[in-house]
Design a protein around this motif. Sequence first.
Motif, mmCIF file in Angstrom:
data_model
loop_
_atom_site.group_PDB
_atom_site.id
_atom_site.type_symbol
_atom_site.label_atom_id
_atom_site.label_comp_id
_atom_site.label_asym_id
_atom_site.label_seq_id
_atom_site.Cartn_x
_atom_site.Cartn_y
_atom_site.Cartn_z
ATOM 1 N N GLY A 80 0.824 -1.199 0.000
ATOM 2 C CA GLY A 80 0.000 0.000 0.000
ATOM 3 C C GLY A 80 0.857 1.246 0.000
ATOM 4 O O GLY A 80 1.815 1.344 0.765
ATOM 5 N N GLY A 81 0.541 2.202 -0.886
ATOM 6 C CA GLY A 81 1.330 3.430 -0.948
ATOM 7 C C GLY A 81 2.785 3.146 -1.241
ATOM 8 O O GLY A 81 3.126 2.535 -2.256
ATOM 9 N N GLU A 82 3.671 3.585 -0.332
ATOM 10 C CA GLU A 82 5.114 3.355 -0.503
ATOM 11 C C GLU A 82 5.603 2.172 0.321
ATOM 12 O O GLU A 82 6.798 2.020 0.545
ATOM 13 N N GLU A 83 4.681 1.319 0.748
ATOM 14 C CA GLU A 83 5.036 0.186 1.604
ATOM 15 C C GLU A 83 4.982 -1.123 0.815
ATOM 16 O O GLU A 83 4.061 -1.344 0.022
ATOM 17 N N PHE A 84 5.993 -1.960 1.044
ATOM 18 C CA PHE A 84 6.085 -3.258 0.379
ATOM 19 C C PHE A 84 6.233 -4.351 1.428
ATOM 20 O O PHE A 84 6.568 -4.090 2.588
ATOM 21 N N VAL A 85 6.012 -5.584 1.000
ATOM 22 C CA VAL A 85 6.185 -6.726 1.890
ATOM 23 C C VAL A 85 6.845 -7.849 1.100
ATOM 24 O O VAL A 85 6.548 -8.050 -0.078
ATOM 25 N N CYS A 86 7.774 -8.545 1.746
ATOM 26 C CA CYS A 86 8.490 -9.653 1.109
ATOM 27 C C CYS A 86 8.218 -10.915 1.915
ATOM 28 O O CYS A 86 8.551 -10.993 3.103
ATOM 29 N N LEU A 87 7.608 -11.902 1.272
ATOM 30 C CA LEU A 87 7.267 -13.170 1.909
ATOM 31 C C LEU A 87 8.333 -14.198 1.565
ATOM 32 O O LEU A 87 8.636 -14.409 0.387
ATOM 33 N N LEU A 88 8.888 -14.846 2.591
ATOM 34 C CA LEU A 88 9.980 -15.793 2.405
ATOM 35 C C LEU A 88 9.627 -17.133 3.058
ATOM 36 O O LEU A 88 9.896 -17.347 4.248
ATOM 37 N N PRO A 89 9.018 -18.052 2.325
ATOM 38 C CA PRO A 89 8.701 -19.367 2.898
ATOM 39 C C PRO A 89 9.972 -20.161 3.189
ATOM 40 O O PRO A 89 11.009 -19.969 2.545
ATOM 41 N N GLU A 90 9.879 -21.051 4.168
ATOM 42 C CA GLU A 90 10.985 -21.932 4.544
ATOM 43 C C GLU A 90 12.264 -21.128 4.804
ATOM 44 O O GLU A 90 13.347 -21.489 4.373
ATOM 45 N N THR A 91 12.110 -20.032 5.546
ATOM 46 C CA THR A 91 13.221 -19.126 5.827
ATOM 47 C C THR A 91 13.221 -18.750 7.303
ATOM 48 O O THR A 91 12.194 -18.309 7.835
ATOM 49 N N GLY A 92 14.370 -18.920 7.964
ATOM 50 C CA GLY A 92 14.505 -18.531 9.355
ATOM 51 C C GLY A 92 14.874 -17.068 9.493
ATOM 52 O O GLY A 92 15.117 -16.364 8.502
ATOM 53 N N LEU A 93 14.960 -16.603 10.740
ATOM 54 C CA LEU A 93 15.175 -15.184 11.005
ATOM 55 C C LEU A 93 16.535 -14.700 10.500
ATOM 56 O O LEU A 93 16.634 -13.619 9.915
ATOM 57 N N GLY A 94 17.585 -15.499 10.691
ATOM 58 C CA GLY A 94 18.910 -15.069 10.251
ATOM 59 C C GLY A 94 18.982 -14.860 8.750
ATOM 60 O O GLY A 94 19.505 -13.840 8.271
ATOM 61 N N GLN A 95 18.455 -15.809 7.999
ATOM 62 C CA GLN A 95 18.470 -15.685 6.541
ATOM 63 C C GLN A 95 17.590 -14.520 6.085
ATOM 64 O O GLN A 95 17.932 -13.793 5.141
#
Length: 313
Positions: free
Chosen positions: A218-233
Amino acid sequence: MNRVETKRARVLVVNDDPSSVHALMEILKVHYEVSVATDGERVVEICERIRPDLVLLDIVLPGLDGYGVCRRLKSNPATCEIPVIFFTARESIDDQIKGLEAGAVDFITAPVHAPLVLARARTHIALKHHADRLRELALTDMLTGVANRRCFEDRLKSEWRRCRRNRSPIALIMIDIDDFKQYNDAYGHQAGDHCLARVSSAMKHTLRRPGDLLSRYGGEEFVCLLPETGLGQAMRRAEELGRSVENLGIPHPHSAAGPVVTVSRGVAALVPSAEIRPRELVRAADAMLYAAKRAGRNRTMCGPVDLTAGQTA
């Protein structure tokens, strides 16, 4: 003139009779990428992984029969759009009706007739590709060319279920362009739209895995979805996203974060369970995004997912 090489469609042949498998592969392999499965129980798993453009499915299989396989494919959001053609020696009208009621698009009876198999395959693959294109347009943000919020929400639900079933982590990065209002005020909305398109393109090109998804939220906001991914990666990927935008060098002297356009990132990751809803992951990543903005922008922040947040009525 050089021919443009296009990706070949994928066909999954499901049959436990070696002679039938061989005959179908000989017909199809010239035109398509062909995979084979002999066990009905594994077909849904295989379809989720390789996403074939067509399934040629026998009725008689060890364990789960073809009707059961077809019903499972059609009840799974990740595979329900894959067309299924029953290919079987059974010729009765009742069998054909049962197959169509299970969700099949067509029914071919043995013995193998190559022109008929190819004609049916070609027709249903073309119809699927057309439907895929229409869905893609409906799920794409027209300004930036990345997925839209509806697409993100659909994918979050399906990947959440898959990661929960596999006991795998799933991560989310919330991203916001720093001081974007000031950019629009200084250069105008047309320049702002061009900036959004460049930023989204740069971030999209950092994603390496087919299952990773960048969406405009929305607007200038984006989201990146990362399946099978832990916090460090996920943290490392967020840093790459930030560098990809900063390296564009888009001048932004009115930003408090630096002389060029930058983004702030908030990261959260967890292993889905029956007690956790997908919105908790979104809420946690969003909280980390605002922590990054409060800390000075143009940085990545992460923290534990507070599972008690939002549980009050």
